[in-house]
Scaffold this motif. Structure first.
Motif, PDB file in Angstrom:
ATOM      1  N   VAL A  61      39.664  56.857  61.163  1.00 13.91           N
ATOM      2  CA  VAL A  61      40.075  57.918  60.243  1.00 13.91           C
ATOM      3  C   VAL A  61      41.019  57.360  59.182  1.00 13.91           C
ATOM      4  N   ASP A  62      41.911  56.469  59.592  1.00 16.61           N
ATOM      5  CA  ASP A  62      42.863  55.880  58.649  1.00 16.61           C
ATOM      6  C   ASP A  62      42.170  55.017  57.614  1.00 16.61           C
ATOM      7  N   ALA A  63      40.972  54.489  57.957  1.00 18.00           N
ATOM      8  CA  ALA A  63      40.239  53.625  57.029  1.00 18.00           C
ATOM      9  C   ALA A  63      39.556  54.401  55.927  1.00 18.00           C
ATOM     10  N   LEU A 112      39.953  65.326  63.241  1.00 19.67           N
ATOM     11  CA  LEU A 112      41.175  65.759  62.563  1.00 19.67           C
ATOM     12  C   LEU A 112      42.429  65.497  63.394  1.00 19.67           C
ATOM     13  N   ASN A 113      42.258  65.357  64.715  1.00 15.92           N
ATOM     14  CA  ASN A 113      43.398  65.074  65.584  1.00 15.92           C
ATOM     15  C   ASN A 113      42.995  64.012  66.609  1.00 15.92           C
ATOM     16  N   PRO A 114      42.692  62.808  66.167  1.00 14.89           N
ATOM     17  CA  PRO A 114      42.219  61.767  67.092  1.00 14.89           C
ATOM     18  C   PRO A 114      43.309  61.366  68.085  1.00 14.89           C
ATOM     19  N   MET A 165      31.244  65.304  51.027  1.00 14.71           N
ATOM     20  CA  MET A 165      31.685  65.699  52.360  1.00 14.71           C
ATOM     21  C   MET A 165      32.783  64.753  52.831  1.00 14.71           C
ATOM     22  N   LEU A 166      34.001  64.960  52.294  1.00 20.39           N
ATOM     23  CA  LEU A 166      35.127  64.122  52.654  1.00 20.39           C
ATOM     24  C   LEU A 166      35.912  64.806  53.768  1.00 20.39           C
ATOM     25  N   LEU A 167      36.367  64.031  54.711  1.00 17.55           N
ATOM     26  CA  LEU A 167      37.002  64.567  55.901  1.00 17.55           C
ATOM     27  C   LEU A 167      38.250  65.367  55.548  1.00 17.55           C
ATOM     28  N   GLY A 168      38.234  66.663  55.941  1.00 21.52           N
ATOM     29  CA  GLY A 168      39.411  67.492  55.779  1.00 21.52           C
ATOM     30  C   GLY A 168      39.808  67.740  54.354  1.00 21.52           C
ATOM     31  N   ARG A 169      38.848  67.708  53.401  1.00 25.96           N
ATOM     32  CA  ARG A 169      39.192  67.864  52.007  1.00 25.96           C
ATOM     33  C   ARG A 169      38.542  69.098  51.434  1.00 25.96           C
TER      34      ARG A 169
END
Length: 561
Positions: free
Chosen positions: A257-259, A246-248, A533-537
């Protein structure tokens, strides 16, 4: 207070081709404590699977562990350990779940025979005790009629069930370390959720440490405590999964993460109004079942009277769990599966093939439809070069060799394929390159309609992004309509104008992409979104998130881009 020594310690690991100088893993270190869960993440070719296989001495030839490397388990050095002693550690102490259970389960042996192998070898149990423990475990993992399952073969089970059986086989021996290599790749969201929950449950009971290899950052963020990001065989960032993902900090982690797929900025809130192109009315697809006692065959209906309309230039995503009928419907629209009832048309001209050859077929209309298959390696002729594969559809147009070559070069350039790949065979291409070849072949004759069947399911996140952007760009440029069949809801949210949800051969909900994701109405749709399981969603209306027994990132919604 003295810290406990790690259960698994890796120091200065290098993996290289035997006799070569180039290392696929270089200077890699890792500490994994008993009962902890750690993930190795990164793109394909980053070296994460080579690290996992090095632990168990399962490197594929000609790979070998380099000098100066150290892998210790419970203080015992594993590198250089004689094969006989290493076999005593495999299974009994360290278990491994492979990416594709169909290739790791022996197709010629029954489930009961395969699950008993480890118990007989490592725990010396008799046949009755083995049977009792296997049935108990199969019942535990949710296999119906476990007694009958013992005599069944792997091909009789779905992918999710096979992965459950593989996990159960490994956990029967109660290993202290579990290495899981992409255990949920190509499974739908509901099955992914079930398999991961089962893994957590079984490993927690035995205080088993878990080393998970994955490119699914969302799943890692939901279930894993610590993460190591790998690139070119080296660890570039490590730490608690929540903080790293979440904070790379490292640029490479930020790019990963951007991809991840995000919703298009122009995603409509209401279903777009378009001119109907493909119309399916009351489509039924049936398969013969097993013969009954009196010789009659039961009929299995995979698609049960489904109606669907796809507009010109529109992207419709067809989603649902395994066995919901979505791929069958897509193949039926293409005429690759015969239909038992209903009607399918393209611009009003019939294209669906009826069973036993009944009903007229418009061949010209069929030629205006193309498909991109899930596994490009299986759908590309291994004996043909890329130029021949892409140009093959042009044989229908009566072009000479020079004209075909010019068209092939133009479409390959448009699909992002370097021209120096044209003389290669499929085995010499990466997964992303093979998918680009499949896409170029599908659109070279400017079809009006394309079915994309799970086109990114087995690709890592950066290649997924490239392929999704390619499909969108080509569609905008060439104007074809697209039926996007997928279980990847992140990919669906990025490309779809409208979403159709299937369950058990029926459509349970459909609507504009943004509406389905933000305000699902059907209970089944809410379950799919909840299991995604989507990141940060987090999704409004979702029942319950992942189990509270493992760490989760803050439930913040990623910005739309």
């Amino acid at each position: 207070m003295t810290a406990h020594p790690p259960l698994l310690a890796i120091r200065n690991l290098s993996v290289r081709v035997d006799g070569g100088d180039q290392a696929v893993v270089q200077g890699f270190d890792l500490d994994l404590q008993a009962g902890r869960m750690m993930a190795l993440v990164g793109e394909s070719g980053s070296g994460k699977t080579m690290v996992a296989r090095s632990i168990l001495g399962l490197l594929p030839p000609p790979m070998m562990i380099g000098a100066g490397s150290s892998i210790t388990y419970r203080g015992q050095e594993l590198t250089g350990l004689p094969t006989r002693r290493l076999r005593a550690v495999r299974g009994a102490e360290i278990g491994m779940v492979f990416q594709e259970p169909m290739t790791s389960l022996n197709p010629s042996m029954t489930i009961g025979e395969q699950m008993a192998e480890g118990l007989v070898l490592h725990q010396r149990l008799n046949r009755a005790d083995c049977r009792r423990r296997i049935i108990t475990m199969l019942d535990r993992i949710g296999i119906p009629a476990p007694e009958r399952c013992l005599a069944a073969y792997p091909h009789e089970f779905s992918g999710g069930m096979r992965q459950r059986i593989m996990l159960a086989s490994v956990m029967l021996l109660k290993p202290k370390l579990l290495v899981a290599d992409e255990p949920t790749t190509a499974l739908d969201t509901l099955v992914q959720h079930d398999v991961m929950e089962l893994m957590i449950e079984l490993t927690t009971e035995n205080d088993t440490a878990v080393l998970l290899i994955s490119h699914d950052l969302g799943m890692v963020s939901h279930y894993i405590e610590d993460v190591v990001v790998m690139r070119h065989g080296e660890a570039v960032e490590r730490g608690p999964a929540r903080d790293v993902l979440l904070n790379p900090v490292h640029d490479y982690t930020r790019r990963l993460v951007d991809a991840l797929p995000r919703r298009r900025a122009d995603a409509p809130r209401e279903a777009p109004v378009t001119t109907p192109l493909v119309v399916a009315r009351d489509v039924v697809v049936e398969y013969p079942g097993r013969a009954t006692l009196f010789g009659r065959r039961a009929v299995n209906r995979a698609v049960k009277g489904v109606s669907l309309t796809i507009g010109a230039g529109e992207t419709v995503a067809l989603v649902g769990g395994s066995g919901s009928g979505k791929t069958t419907l897509g193949r039926a629209i293409m005429g690759l599966e015969p239909i038992a009832g209903g009607r399918i048309t393209l611009d009003g001209r019939p294209v669906g093939r009826m069973q036993a050859g009944r009903g007229p077929i418009d061949d010209d209309a069929c030629r205006r439809m193309q498909i991109v298959f899930q596994d490009p390696y299986a759908s590309l002729d291994p004996r043909m070069r890329v130029e021949e594969i892409v140009g093959e559809p042009l044989r229908l147009d009566g072009l000479d060799r020079a004209e075909r070559r010019e068209r092939v070069r133009a479409i390959c350039d448009e699909a992002g394929l370097p021209l120096d790949l044209l003389d290669r065979h499929p085995h010499a291409l990466s997964g992303g390159q093979r998918q680009r070849v499949a896409i170029a072949r599908a659109i070279i004759r400017d079809p009006a309609f394309v079915v994309a069947d799970e086109p990114v399911s087995a690709l890592d996140m950066t290649v997924q992004k490239q392929i999704l952007l390619l499909i969108r760009r080509l569609q905008e440029r060439r104007g074809f309509a697209c039926l996007f069949v997928s279980h990847d809801l992140g990919a669906v949210e990025q490309v779809a104008d409208r979403v159709v949800v299937m369950q058990a051969g029926l459509i349970v909900e459909e609507g504009a992409c943004a509406r389905i994701f933000d305000a699902p109405e059907a209970e089944y749709t809410r379950r799919l979104l909840d299991a995604a399981m989507l990141l940060g969603r987090s999704f409004p209306g979702a029942e319950a998130g992942p189990s509270a027994n493992h760490p989760q990132p803050a439930a913040t919604r990623m910005p739309d881009v």
